[in-house]
Design a protein around this motif. Structure first.
Motif: not given
Length: 179
Positions: A130-136, A123-125, A114-120
């Motif tokens: 995007t912020r909602v998805i990151q926090e989720s 870096q990309t979007f 999950c943290m790797a996906l947040v970092w990705l």
């Protein structure tokens, strides 16, 4: 109120010694299972006694029944039963921690993913979605760690409490009185 150093007594009044045991168990008395009612009665009374006080179990029998000497087999059967229950609880604690370690590794892998996906995503979007998805993903990552944390912090306590109670009952002085 018990005097310091005295034993907390649990008294059972039975017609004969066979009432203590499971009727469906074919083994001789020394290895027989206690009936669930007898075990529940003894455990409930033991839970009420002070934790540091030794336990004495007094079995009052109206008759000896078909066995030659109930005083010979009943104490060993009761203490042996609770010694086996103590071993069962120790095994359950070991199994819980083994499962907890596996759950922790799975949770850690899930959190890392999950943290790797947040970092990705960072870096990309960009943008509010995007912020909602990151926090989720951060929340999901920590929820994955919830169960292992619960296992290591809380789930073992009731098992340890039961193990300690069963040890006290296995170490109890058992007295059989007939008549």
């Amino acid at each position: 109120m018990a005097q310091p150093g005295s034993k907390g007594a649990i008294e059972l009044r039975l017609t004969d010694g066979a009432q203590l045991f499971n009727n469906l168990d074919p083994f001789p008395f020394r290895e027989r299972d206690l009936s669930s009612e007898a075990e529940q009665y003894i455990v409930e009374w033991a839970e009420e006694l002070p934790k540091k006080q030794p336990i004495e179990i007094v079995v009052h029998l109206q008759s000896a029944g078909s066995a030659p000497d109930p005083a010979a087999y009943i104490p060993a059967a009761i203490t042996g039963w609770f010694r086996a229950r103590e071993r069962d609880q120790a095994r359950a604690i070991r199994q819980l921690f083994r499962d907890g370690r596996l759950a922790f590794l799975i949770g850690l892998a899930g959190l890392a993913l999950c943290m790797a996906l947040v970092w990705l995503l960072t870096q990309t979007f960009e943008g509010p979605f995007t912020r909602v998805i990151q926090e989720s993903l951060v929340i999901v990552g920590w929820v994955v760690m919830w169960r292992p944390a619960e296992m290591f912090l809380y789930d073992w306590l009731p098992l340890l409490r039961q193990k300690t109670l069963f040890r006290r009952l296995a170490d109890a002085t058992v007295t059989v009185r007939t008549g």
